[in-house]
Enzyme design. Structure first.
Site, PDB file in Angstrom:
ATOM      1  N   ASN A 133       0.634  -1.259   0.026  1.00  0.00           N
ATOM      2  CA  ASN A 133      -0.073  -0.081  -0.081  1.00  0.00           C
ATOM      3  C   ASN A 133       0.870   1.314   0.139  1.00  0.00           C
ATOM      4  O   ASN A 133       0.358   2.205  -0.551  1.00  0.00           O
ATOM      5  CB  ASN A 133      -0.853  -0.011   1.322  1.00  0.00           C
ATOM      6  CG  ASN A 133      -1.586   1.332   1.587  1.00  0.00           C
ATOM      7  OD1 ASN A 133      -2.610   1.602   0.724  1.00  0.00           O
ATOM      8  ND2 ASN A 133      -1.159   2.077   2.511  1.00  0.00           N
TER       9      ASN A 133
ATOM     10  N   TYR B 120       5.093   9.489 -10.050  1.00  0.00           N
ATOM     11  CA  TYR B 120       4.012   8.673  -9.571  1.00  0.00           C
ATOM     12  C   TYR B 120       3.314   7.732 -10.469  1.00  0.00           C
ATOM     13  O   TYR B 120       3.032   6.792 -10.232  1.00  0.00           O
ATOM     14  CB  TYR B 120       3.113   9.687  -8.603  1.00  0.00           C
ATOM     15  CG  TYR B 120       2.138   9.266  -8.041  1.00  0.00           C
ATOM     16  CD1 TYR B 120       2.221   8.734  -6.645  1.00  0.00           C
ATOM     17  CD2 TYR B 120       0.603   8.973  -8.443  1.00  0.00           C
ATOM     18  CE1 TYR B 120       1.115   7.886  -6.098  1.00  0.00           C
ATOM     19  CE2 TYR B 120      -0.265   8.468  -7.864  1.00  0.00           C
ATOM     20  CZ  TYR B 120      -0.011   7.821  -6.423  1.00  0.00           C
ATOM     21  OH  TYR B 120      -0.914   6.979  -5.956  1.00  0.00           O
TER      22      TYR B 120
ATOM     23  N   THR C 197      -6.894  12.044   1.378  1.00  0.00           N
ATOM     24  CA  THR C 197      -5.687  11.841   2.146  1.00  0.00           C
ATOM     25  C   THR C 197      -4.772  12.965   2.227  1.00  0.00           C
ATOM     26  O   THR C 197      -5.092  14.144   1.388  1.00  0.00           O
ATOM     27  CB  THR C 197      -4.962  10.308   1.894  1.00  0.00           C
ATOM     28  OG1 THR C 197      -4.565  10.748   0.550  1.00  0.00           O
ATOM     29  CG2 THR C 197      -5.991   9.314   1.829  1.00  0.00           C
TER      30      THR C 197
END
Length: 251
Positions: free
Chosen positions: A89, A156, A193
Site C-alpha cells: 500500500n 508517481y 488523504t
C-alpha cells in the site's frame, strides 16, 4: 489452520491505517510496515485479540527490508496459516514539478517506495511461502494515474504504471505453479488523504491539473479513508480475486 496473516505497508496513516484498523480481529496476525509506528493500533489490537507487529522501516531501503521479512517468514510454520496476504500500500508523491525540474533524489525515492519496494517484497513473500498450503494473495494498491498520464506527475504515474504491469507478469508466473498466489493491482478510487492535500496545495504554474483536485474536494467526490479501505478489503475477499490482474475497486 485458523489464523490469517496479513502484511501491510504504509499502515501508519490514510487508507493504510484504515485498512489496519479493519483487519484487526481475533483470528488475525497483522504485520504493519511503515516509516513510523502507529500507537493507536496497539490498544485496538489488544481489544480485538489480534497479534499485531509494527516494524518501522523506510520503504526506500527495500532490499534490507526484504531480507528481514524473508528471515521472519522463514521462522513461521506454514501449516499454521489459513491465508497469507501481502498488501503493498505504501506510496508517495514527490515534489509536484515538471520532470525537467525534478531533483534526482526525489525521483529515486518515489520509484523506490512506489515500485521497487512492492517488487522486492512480493518476490520475498512468494518465495518464502511457496510451500505453504495457505491461500496466498498479493494486493498491490495502484492508482488511476497508473493508467492515465498527468503533467508534473511523471514519477508517481510511472511507479503505478510499473506496478500494474509487473502485476500482470506476476500473475502469469503464479498461474504456472500448482499453488500459485492470486495477485491483483487495484486502483482504490480518489481518497481524501494527505496526498490529495499535497495536490491541492501545489502551484498552478507547476501543476495545471490542480483545480480539478480542488473541485473534487469541494464537490464531495473524495472517498474517506475508511470507506476506501472497506471497498478494497471487500475486493480482496471476493472469491474471484486475482481473475483480473489489474482492476478498479469501484467496478
Amino acid at each position: 489452520m485458523t489464523q490469517h496473516l496479513t502484511i501491510l505497508t504504509g499502515a501508519s496513516r490514510g487508507m493504510g491505517l484504515a485498512m489496519a484498523r479493519q483487519l484487526l480481529n481475533a483470528d488475525a496476525t497483522l504485520l504493519c510496515i511503515s516509516r513510523t509506528a502507529q500507537p493507536a493500533l496497539t490498544p485496538l489490537a489488544e481489544q480485538a485479540g489480534t497479534t499485531l507487529l509494527q516494524w518501522t522501516h523506510d520503504l526506500a531501503d527495500s532490499a534490507a527490508l526484504g531480507e528481514r521479512l524473508e528471515v521472519w517468514l522463514g521462522t513461521q510454520a506454514g501449516t499454521a496459516w489459513r491465508s497469507a496476504t501481502l498488501i503493498n500500500n505504501a506510496g508517495m508523491i514527490p515534489p509536484i514539478v515538471p520532470l525537467s525540474e525534478a531533483k534526482g533524489a526525489d525521483l529515486a525515492q518515489a520509484l523506490r517506495v512506489g515500485l521497487e519496494a512492492p517488487m522486492q517484497l512480493s518476490a520475498v513473500f512468494l518465495r518464502a511461502t511457496k510451500n505453504w498450503a495457505a491461500t496466498r494473495r498479493v494486493l498491490n494498491i495502484s492508482s488511476g494515474l497508473g493508467r492515465r498520464a498527468m503533467a508534473s506527475q511523471a514519477a508517481y504515474c510511472a511507479a503505478k504504471a510499473g506496478m500494474d504491469h509487473f502485476t500482470r507478469c506476476l500473475a502469469l508466473d503464479e498461474a504456472l505453479k500448482p499453488n500459485g498466489a492470486k495477485v491483483c493491482s487495484l486502483a482504490p478510487g480518489v481518497i481524501d488523504t494527505e496526498m490529495q492535500l499535497q495536490l491541492r496545495g501545489a502551484d498552478d504554474s507547476d501543476f495545471p491539473d490542480r483545480e480539478n483536485f480542488v473541485r473534487l474536494k469541494a464537490g464531495g467526490q473524495l472517498s474517506s479513508p475508511d470507506e476506501a479501505a472497506r471497498r478494497v478489503l471487500a475486493y480482496l475477499a471476493r472469491p474471484d480475486f486475482g481473475r483480473q490482474p489489474v482492476a478498479d475497486a469501484r467496478e
